[in-house]
Scaffold this active site. Structure first.
Site, PDB file in Angstrom:
ATOM      1  N   GLU A   1     -25.181 -16.963 -13.127  1.00  0.00           N
ATOM      2  CA  GLU A   1     -24.504 -15.915 -12.355  1.00  0.00           C
ATOM      3  C   GLU A   1     -25.202 -15.763 -11.014  1.00  0.00           C
ATOM      4  OE1 GLU A   1     -24.763 -12.345 -14.704  1.00  0.00           O
ATOM      5  OE2 GLU A   1     -24.114 -13.406 -16.504  1.00  0.00           O
TER       6      GLU A   1
ATOM      7  N   ASP B   1       0.827  -1.210   0.000  1.00  0.00           N
ATOM      8  CA  ASP B   1       0.000   0.000   0.000  1.00  0.00           C
ATOM      9  C   ASP B   1       0.864   1.264   0.000  1.00  0.00           C
ATOM     10  OD1 ASP B   1      -1.960  -1.823   0.191  1.00  0.00           O
ATOM     11  OD2 ASP B   1      -2.724  -1.180   2.154  1.00  0.00           O
TER      12      ASP B   1
ATOM     13  N   TYR C   1     -22.136  -7.246 -15.092  1.00  0.00           N
ATOM     14  CA  TYR C   1     -22.772  -8.476 -15.559  1.00  0.00           C
ATOM     15  C   TYR C   1     -23.304  -8.418 -16.990  1.00  0.00           C
ATOM     16  CZ  TYR C   1     -26.855  -5.968 -13.690  1.00  0.00           C
ATOM     17  OH  TYR C   1     -27.792  -5.030 -13.397  1.00  0.00           O
TER      18      TYR C   1
ATOM     19  N   CYS D   1     -36.380  -5.842  38.608  1.00  0.00           N
ATOM     20  CA  CYS D   1     -36.712  -7.125  37.980  1.00  0.00           C
ATOM     21  C   CYS D   1     -38.200  -7.134  37.595  1.00  0.00           C
ATOM     22  CB  CYS D   1     -36.414  -8.268  38.944  1.00  0.00           C
ATOM     23  SG  CYS D   1     -37.003  -9.857  38.320  1.00  0.00           S
TER      24      CYS D   1
ATOM     25  N   CYS E   1     -31.029  -9.775  37.804  1.00  0.00           N
ATOM     26  CA  CYS E   1     -31.839  -9.600  39.000  1.00  0.00           C
ATOM     27  C   CYS E   1     -30.977 -10.063  40.168  1.00  0.00           C
ATOM     28  CB  CYS E   1     -33.096 -10.462  38.886  1.00  0.00           C
ATOM     29  SG  CYS E   1     -33.997 -10.610  40.424  1.00  0.00           S
TER      30      CYS E   1
ATOM     31  N   LYS F   1     -27.177 -13.445  -8.357  1.00  0.00           N
ATOM     32  CA  LYS F   1     -28.000 -12.244  -8.441  1.00  0.00           C
ATOM     33  C   LYS F   1     -27.629 -11.364  -7.256  1.00  0.00           C
ATOM     34  CE  LYS F   1     -32.621 -10.532  -9.275  1.00  0.00           C
ATOM     35  NZ  LYS F   1     -32.632  -9.431  -8.333  1.00  0.00           N
TER      36      LYS F   1
ATOM     37  N   CYS G   1     -39.901 -10.009  40.040  1.00  0.00           N
ATOM     38  CA  CYS G   1     -39.982  -9.943  41.499  1.00  0.00           C
ATOM     39  C   CYS G   1     -39.868  -8.520  42.040  1.00  0.00           C
ATOM     40  CB  CYS G   1     -38.923 -10.840  42.143  1.00  0.00           C
ATOM     41  SG  CYS G   1     -37.255 -10.188  41.982  1.00  0.00           S
TER      42      CYS G   1
ATOM     43  N   ASP H   1     -27.482  -8.361  -4.717  1.00  0.00           N
ATOM     44  CA  ASP H   1     -28.534  -7.516  -4.170  1.00  0.00           C
ATOM     45  C   ASP H   1     -27.965  -6.148  -3.860  1.00  0.00           C
ATOM     46  OD1 ASP H   1     -30.957  -6.775  -3.269  1.00  0.00           O
ATOM     47  OD2 ASP H   1     -30.829  -7.823  -1.354  1.00  0.00           O
TER      48      ASP H   1
ATOM     49  N   LYS I   1     -34.738 -17.346  -7.391  1.00  0.00           N
ATOM     50  CA  LYS I   1     -34.497 -16.694  -6.098  1.00  0.00           C
ATOM     51  C   LYS I   1     -34.210 -17.684  -4.957  1.00  0.00           C
ATOM     52  CE  LYS I   1     -35.229 -12.680  -5.566  1.00  0.00           C
ATOM     53  NZ  LYS I   1     -36.309 -11.714  -5.729  1.00  0.00           N
TER      54      LYS I   1
ATOM     55  N   CYS J   1     -35.551 -15.034  43.432  1.00  0.00           N
ATOM     56  CA  CYS J   1     -36.539 -14.553  42.454  1.00  0.00           C
ATOM     57  C   CYS J   1     -37.257 -15.768  41.866  1.00  0.00           C
ATOM     58  CB  CYS J   1     -35.827 -13.770  41.357  1.00  0.00           C
ATOM     59  SG  CYS J   1     -36.863 -13.349  39.952  1.00  0.00           S
TER      60      CYS J   1
HETATM   61  S1  IVH Z   1     -29.126  -9.098 -15.771  1.00  0.00           S
HETATM   62  C1  IVH Z   1     -32.192  -8.657 -18.357  1.00  0.00           C
HETATM   63  N1  IVH Z   1     -27.520 -10.169 -14.007  1.00  0.00           N
HETATM   64  O1  IVH Z   1     -31.380  -7.739 -10.923  1.00  0.00           O
HETATM   65  C2  IVH Z   1     -31.144  -8.419 -17.600  1.00  0.00           C
HETATM   66  N2  IVH Z   1     -29.134  -8.577 -13.282  1.00  0.00           N
HETATM   67  O2  IVH Z   1     -34.301  -7.851 -11.606  1.00  0.00           O
HETATM   68  C3  IVH Z   1     -31.299  -7.681 -16.355  1.00  0.00           C
HETATM   69  N3  IVH Z   1     -29.046  -8.118 -10.893  1.00  0.00           N
HETATM   70  O3  IVH Z   1     -31.894  -4.505 -12.053  1.00  0.00           O
HETATM   71  C4  IVH Z   1     -30.086  -7.631 -15.635  1.00  0.00           C
HETATM   72  N4  IVH Z   1     -27.386  -9.470 -10.420  1.00  0.00           N
HETATM   73  O4  IVH Z   1     -29.879  -4.892 -10.668  1.00  0.00           O
HETATM   74  C5  IVH Z   1     -28.540  -9.312 -14.225  1.00  0.00           C
HETATM   75  N5  IVH Z   1     -26.041 -11.190 -12.532  1.00  0.00           N
HETATM   76  C6  IVH Z   1     -27.042 -10.321 -12.757  1.00  0.00           C
HETATM   77  C7  IVH Z   1     -27.627  -9.565 -11.743  1.00  0.00           C
HETATM   78  C8  IVH Z   1     -28.678  -8.699 -12.038  1.00  0.00           C
HETATM   79  C9  IVH Z   1     -28.242  -8.586  -9.938  1.00  0.00           C
HETATM   80  C10 IVH Z   1     -30.155  -7.163 -10.674  1.00  0.00           C
HETATM   81  C11 IVH Z   1     -30.077  -5.957 -11.542  1.00  0.00           C
HETATM   82  C12 IVH Z   1     -31.425  -5.795 -12.166  1.00  0.00           C
HETATM   83  C13 IVH Z   1     -32.256  -6.734 -11.398  1.00  0.00           C
HETATM   84  C14 IVH Z   1     -33.250  -7.360 -12.307  1.00  0.00           C
END
Ligand code: IVH
Length: 676
Positions: free
Chosen positions: A114, A34, A226, A409, A427, A116, A412, A118, A315, A432
């Protein structure tokens, strides 16, 4: 006017810094320390200060350059940012696949799997390889221009790698706040009197929408790219998988967890893997995304509304829900601890109804700034007791009130106190009744004495009627008195008394666990019973004796000593003894694997082949005890090089002095002497 050498030097420094930035933030494999990075950065800053005309917007010094904004301008997306249809179980995932196969009239198409993420979707636009714009998804058609804030994210390249980038390129990805840093970040906010963020996702969103980029820069945001939005004047690959590799090559951070598969079963395997493992990732993920690989197939499948038919979000089961905190109440534990818990508006989380959540202790409630009436995010993961993740401060209407903490308490009415090094209030009243109820409940529970037929209600009655004033009274219960109790018929009384009788024969470890000594659960009780096979031996054990048992530390030892030093507890043990409860294990502990049992060791000086803690661990493993100073009771002093006063002490007291090698043979010899 800058000299050409200054210009060349600036270029060289930028290239070096870009490369090291990429190695560190994208590939996570730095090549320099660093400090070296910082000194390159300083060199560049100085050079740019001396030659301001050399500063370019894509210089690594310019990540946090911009002034605070008044607001964010709208940005129209060149192509809409789509959302995804969901599949909530395997059946729904397969039916998505069948629909796609029907439309393509084949089922041998490849899929890209991939995670998903959040976080927050963003679009990044590059012109001639330079980042010119970054925006949020917004409503999918129009987002907000947050370029200055996105520039502060170090894993977003300001300049693309490689010689000939597309003249215009837009990529899409997810900005996220790493989980590992989330709770610390929130704690700091609360300590400054700011409301806590609900989860890493909201934190990422809040961070990207800071008007002052310097505030964004202080937050450790990260990104995964992505997809490709669009590219001009460049040959782009014709599959999604190859595009991901292409984007990686341009310096974008693309996840290494992505997989190309050829059957839907393999996609399900990917899902099953991550449903278990996603928790270990530093990015919050709420499912997997499965995409048809070939772009011509994607085009053929098209988009319905805002959802492409060529991709699906499969999901993970929900572990969080939002509900209202109706009340904060307190119960008394068997150690007298005052335990706050949340009463919630009942809510379904992944198929189970949750009505209560633990709140641990007062500090916990304060650190989360929870108020009665708050909307809260509740999490239920696996077998863990439901927890409140956070309050949603934005949903407050002013009617919420911080909970009132008891000063006495709740059962009691006696005073409560908080020991210095603890987060809990207790307590102080040893008699108690609630503590008694809890300790009797614990005593009869499955992992302890396992007395069937006595549940919470019966315990409450027995205590209320004064029939049980300590756990030993369970063994003095009489049929006639029990029959007087509510809903106690002849049969249930007989069953109860038989269960009580049977429990007298439980192994010592069960009894020890049942006594409710603080920090002594069933595992520690097993260990204790193995080393001290009678309750009398346990009672006579000193702090030192107890600590010599492997994995038993000072805290547990202290609590065991304190338990047996309390007169009331000794009285209970005598009552148990006279009732005929077993207080010893018949079979003596296995000694063949404890060749140093009963021997006391002191270690001094520098050792050759062991660290201090290694050799101490070894002594304990073999059944011996280690203490810090030499006394008459010491059996061996293990002396290494430069042994000092302890060696003198040992010699004076006639304690046997041995070296490391001798210690090893000692363990072995004794191990082979049966019954030693
Ligand atoms: S593809 C059609 N790939 O999910 C393609 N989306 O519900 C749409 N997201 O707004 C995006 N990981 O923010 C894609 N590996 C991934 C993702 C991803 C998260 C989110 C993205 C999008 C939402 C769609």
């Amino acid at each position: 006017m800058a000299t050409t050498t200054a210009q060349a030097r600036a270029q060289k420094l930028r290239a070096q810094l870009d490369r090291h930035n990429y190695l560190y933030y994208v590939l996570d494999s730095p090549e320099i320390a660093d400090g070296q990075y910082d000194s390159l950065m300083n060199d560049l800053r100085e050079l740019e200060r001396a030659h301001p005309e050399l500063v370019t917007p894509d210089s690594p010094t310019q990540r946090v350059g911009a002034e605070p904004a008044e607001g964010f301008e709208p940005v129209e997306h060149a192509r809409p940012m789509l959302s995804l249809g969901n599949a909530f179980d395997e059946e729904e995932f397969y039916s998505w696949h069948r629909r796609v196969a029907a439309l393509l009239e084949r089922d041998d198409f490849e899929l890209v799997c991939e995670l998903k993420y959040d976080g927050l979707a963003v679009a990044l636009t590059y012109e001639d390889g330079r980042l010119v714009q970054g925006s949020t998804r917004g409503n999918g058609l129009v987002g907000e221009n947050v370029t200055s804030n996105l520039r502060t994210i170090r894993s977003i390249p300001l300049r693309l790698l490689g010689g000939s980038p597309p003249s215009r390129l837009e990529v899409r990805g997810e900005v996220y706040f790493p989980k590992s840093l989330f709770s610390r970040f929130n704690e700091e906010r609360v300590s400054r009197g700011e409301p806590a963020y609900a989860n890493p996702r909201n934190t990422a969103a809040g961070s990207l929408r800071q008007l002052d980029p310097r505030a964004t820069a202080e937050r450790p945001l990260d990104v995964f790219i992505y997809s490709l939005g669009h590219a001009e004047s460049a040959a782009v690959p014709d599959t999604h998988w190859d595009t991901l590799q292409f984007l990686k090559g341009l310096g974008f951070k693309v996840s290494d967890h992505n997989r190309l598969v050829s059957t839907p079963q393999q996609a399900v395997d990917f899902y099953r893997h991550w449903v278990e493992k996603a928790e270990d990732l530093d990015v919050a993920a709420d499912g997997v995304v499965v995409k048809v690989n070939r772009f011509d197939y994607q085009a053929h499948l098209g988009v319905v509304g805002r959802e492409p038919r060529w991709a699906v979000a499969y999901k993970f089961p929900a572990t969080q829900s939002v509900t209202q905190l109706l009340d904060v109440r307190f119960n008394v534990g068997r150690t007298g601890s005052i335990n706050p818990y949340a009463v919630l508006e009942p809510v379904d989380i992944g198929g189970a109804t949750v009505k209560q959540a633990t709140l641990h202790n007062e500090d916990y409630v304060r650190s989360k700034d929870l108020r009665v009436g708050d909307w809260v995010i509740v999490e239920r993961a696996g077998e863990v007791i439901p927890q409140i993740v956070a309050a949603i401060a934005e949903r407050r209407n002013g009617d919420e009130a911080p909970p009132e903490f008891p000063t006495e308490c709740p059962k009691c009415g006696q005073p409560i106190a908080r020991p210095e090094d603890e987060a809990m209030y207790y307590c102080v009243n040893a008699s108690c009744s609630e503590q008694l109820v809890r300790s009797v409940e614990h005593f009869v529970s499955k992992g302890a004495m396992d007395i069937e037929g006595i549940g919470g209600k019966q315990v409450q009655m027995l205590v209320e009627q004064g029939m049980v004033a300590d756990v030993a009274d369970l063994y003095r219960l009489e049929k006639e008195a029990l029959l007087e109790l509510d809903r106690m018929a002849e049969k249930s009384v007989a069953n109860l008394l038989a269960a009580v009788e049977r429990s007298k024969q439980r192994p010592l470890a069960r009894l020890v666990a049942a006594l409710g000594i603080r920090h002594v659960g069933s595992e520690v009780a097993e260990l204790l019973a193995r080393h001290f096979p009678t309750i009398d031996a346990m009672c006579a054990a000193t702090q030192e004796d107890l600590e010599s048992v492997p994995t038993i530390g000072p805290k547990i030892a202290q609590n065991v000593v304190a338990y047996f030093a309390t007169e009331g507890n000794l009285r209970v043990i005598e009552k148990l003894r006279s009732a005929g409860v077993r207080l010893a294990d018949d079979a003596p502990a296995e000694i063949s694997d404890q060749p140093l049992k009963g021997k006391r060791f002191v270690v001094t000086g520098r050792l050759q082949s062991f660290s201090r803690s290694q050799i101490e661990g070894r002594v304990k493993e073999l059944g011996g005890a280690v203490s810090g100073s030499v006394s008459r009771r010491t059996d061996y002093l293990i002396a290494g090089q430069d042994a000092g006063s302890k060696l003198q002490d040992a010699e004076e007291l006639g304690v046997k002095v041995i070296g490391e090698e001798e210690f090893l043979t000692l363990g072995e010899q004794q191990a082979h002497e049966p019954g030693c």
